[in-house]
Design an enzyme around this catalytic site. Structure first.
Site, short mmCIF file in Angstrom:
data_model
loop_
_atom_site.label_atom_id
_atom_site.label_comp_id
_atom_site.label_asym_id
_atom_site.label_seq_id
_atom_site.Cartn_x
_atom_site.Cartn_y
_atom_site.Cartn_z
N ASP A 1 -69.83 -21.89 35.35
CA ASP A 1 -69.50 -21.79 33.94
C ASP A 1 -70.77 -21.37 33.20
OD1 ASP A 1 -68.18 -21.85 31.59
OD2 ASP A 1 -67.73 -23.99 31.63
N ASP B 1 -59.83 -25.39 37.12
CA ASP B 1 -60.84 -26.39 37.50
C ASP B 1 -60.63 -27.58 36.60
OD1 ASP B 1 -62.24 -25.07 35.04
OD2 ASP B 1 -63.37 -26.91 35.43
N HIS C 1 -59.10 -38.50 48.60
CA HIS C 1 -57.63 -38.48 48.44
C HIS C 1 -57.19 -37.64 47.25
CE1 HIS C 1 -53.47 -39.27 48.11
NE2 HIS C 1 -53.69 -39.59 46.83
#
Lengths: 374, 374
Positions: free
Chosen positions: B92, B265, B334
């Site tokens: 970015d 994102d 996870h």
């Protein structure tokens, strides 16, 4: 006892290389046990511990009885099922922790009443309660409940703690029931050879499948420790495993093995990693040091761990400065790899009857201070 | 440009499945990019990111210019060599961060003068400086320097920021030199369709190989965001990649793909993991909840990640309560697995022309709140 054995397979001087068999797997000795206080080694997943060669983990009865509670762990099938570590576990009895962590202790012959360092709640640890906790947790090896006086305690205090430790060892033995656990006794006595000898003889008379040496990582002078180890080498049964609790630096492990020790645990490699202190084959290295800012080399060019294969000193320093958790993970993986690789090299040198040669070379290299000095 | 391509390979309604090729590897789209602000995804090693299917990481020019400094990263061979992540990176531009993190900003046509949130040191970010930083870092995809007003800014403020963003995009384009980087433009304009349209047309006129939509994760109402995406779908070139910056929940990603977005994102899966908030196929789950205390089930019984294969809710809750770093590692693994698996399922459904069917089923399941509710 079913599923357990210990055999000394090679000797070189007082150094011994052997094999400890437990219901959850075998451990080559001399062995280093990474510390997983609450059922987890800080910052490293079990999978990575296996990959770097960890075979047995230490956990603490004191911490686990307070959180999540030994009954909770038992309800979930014990420490192995609860944590997912399917190799051997050893649990400490809580004796050391209750003296070093808990507030408002009240010690008498029954045990120690204390307030939890977490929430101030009141608890009792006694030989019977420690055995209950450790049987709930279900580690392969459990420890008798002992009194561990500070390293600078007067002789009279050490003497009293030592005789109480023997009485508590007998009560621990009587309260212990699980046939799938080995209960080790703990020798106390500070740096007083006569107290150590009495303690060892008392424990041998009670009879344990293994003996631990407590109170030798509590600030006592190093020559004192060495003398204790040498003296006990002739008193403890030669065929039983010997565990030097809470020790130490790589140099300490080598010196302990030279005096007949088979097992070690210590927070040093894991705690130092989180503080940016790395152990390498060329001495210690502080990753915070500005000289590493643009250093593309791995922490230890002769190490093959994931960290040394993939991360430069510059990147590790950046992660540490930026408070990234992966700094702790990567540096813990390296430090534990270094410890475990050192143990493996030590075992090989004993089997080849080259321990003294290896010891001399290794101690010189560690002292070389090619890095930051130690 | 050498080493780059983007191709839409399948369409279902407005949803697109494609392939983005960069010098450091290919990325199947729609893609989710885990956020590695300082060149590292918090709490997870690169190796684990690869194992769970992450193909491209986002890093921030703002953070890296301040620490360790873009010149340091350049001296070490750029972000890939420095961090050891050898897949594609996107950086970015610092536009968003300088408005959200830095203190004492002074904005004018040249750029933004600000004080570092780390040490108060003074810096300038401008289109030219952002391009210099991003060329030092060497990511595969870099972003034009933009002005990102808050979600509740008055229309006049948004209008001014939007036209400045277009002027800055042109200067970014002129200052950008590296042929091994793709420079994307950023469309601003808040939730005002006419401003968004002007911004998009300005950027398309300058010409970029890809277009990002900024200012759509800044607290604006969700229907406003959806209208903007639908409106821009007809204005942005159909054959170029579209990147919705900073978005979002699993539901947001699905809704974005339904409106033609290819790249996303967001810090949500990683940040929430560190706070004990898990995303599962049956809704969200807070690991702190007392109901998980003795729950032997994995976080998501239909997930095959390392965490769900090896850790129970009870163990994760314990690690989280005990402030063990591995709690963050396991839960981040996870959550990212869940996000990346969801993207893969989405791509498959588009290729099979079953996106709407999959979307309906999935959104219902996510809303089922069989867990703790969301």
């Amino acid at each position: 006892m079913a599923g357990f054995s210990f055999e000394v397979e090679a000797r070189d001087g007082r150094a011994r290389a052997g094999r400890l068999v437990t219901p959850h797997g075998e451990v080559a000795t001399p062995a280093f046990m990474p510390v997983g206080t609450s059922g987890a080694v800080k910052a490293v997943l079990h999978r990575d511990l296996r990959e770097i060669g960890a075979r047995i983990l230490l956990a603490n009865a004191y911490h686990l009885m307070l959180r999540p509670g030994d009954a909770v762990v038992a309800a979930l099938g014990g420490l192995h099922a609860f944590s997912g570590w399917d190799g051997p576990f050893l649990t400490d009895s809580g004796g050391y922790q209750v003296f070093s962590l808990a507030a408002l202790r009240k010690l008498d012959e029954e045990g120690v009443r204390f307030q939890s360092h977490l929430d101030g709640s009141s608890h009792l640890l006694s030989p019977e309660r420690s055995m209950e906790v450790q049987q709930h947790l279900g580690a392969d090896i459990v420890m008798a409940f002992d009194e561990c006086p500070p390293g600078d305690a007067p002789r009279a205090v050490v003497a009293e703690a030592t005789s109480r430790t023997a009485r508590w060892a007998r009560r621990s033995r009587e309260a212990h029931r699980r046939p799938d656990q080995w209960l080790f006794g703990i020798v106390q006595g500070g740096v007083h050879l006569d107290l150590r000898e009495t303690s060892a003889r008392d424990l041998v008379e009670i009879g344990f499948p293994g003996y631990a040496l407590g109170g030798l990582s509590v600030g006592e002078p190093k020559p004192g420790r060495d003398r204790v180890l040498e003296h006990l080498d002739t008193i403890l049964p030669a065929e039983k495993p010997r565990y030097l609790m809470g020790v130490g630096t790589p140099e300490d492990l080598i010196d302990g093995v030279a005096r007949g020790i088979d097992m070690f645990d210590c927070v040093l490699p894991t705690r130092n990693a989180r503080n940016g202190q790395l152990f390498t084959s060329r001495g210690r290295l502080s990753i915070r040091n500005a000289r590493h800012r643009e250093d593309p080399r791995p922490p230890d060019p002769s190490c093959a761990c994931l960290t040394c294969r993939t991360a430069s000193r510059a990147y590790l320093r950046h992660l540490h400065q930026a408070n990234e958790m992966t700094a702790a993970t990567l540096m813990t993986i390296h430090n534990l790899s270094f410890y475990l690789d050192t143990m493996e090299a030590m075992r090989q040198s004993i089997r080849l009857c080259r321990f003294e040669e290896w010891r001399g070379t290794t101690l010189r290299r560690l002292a070389a201070a090619e890095q930051d000095g130690s």
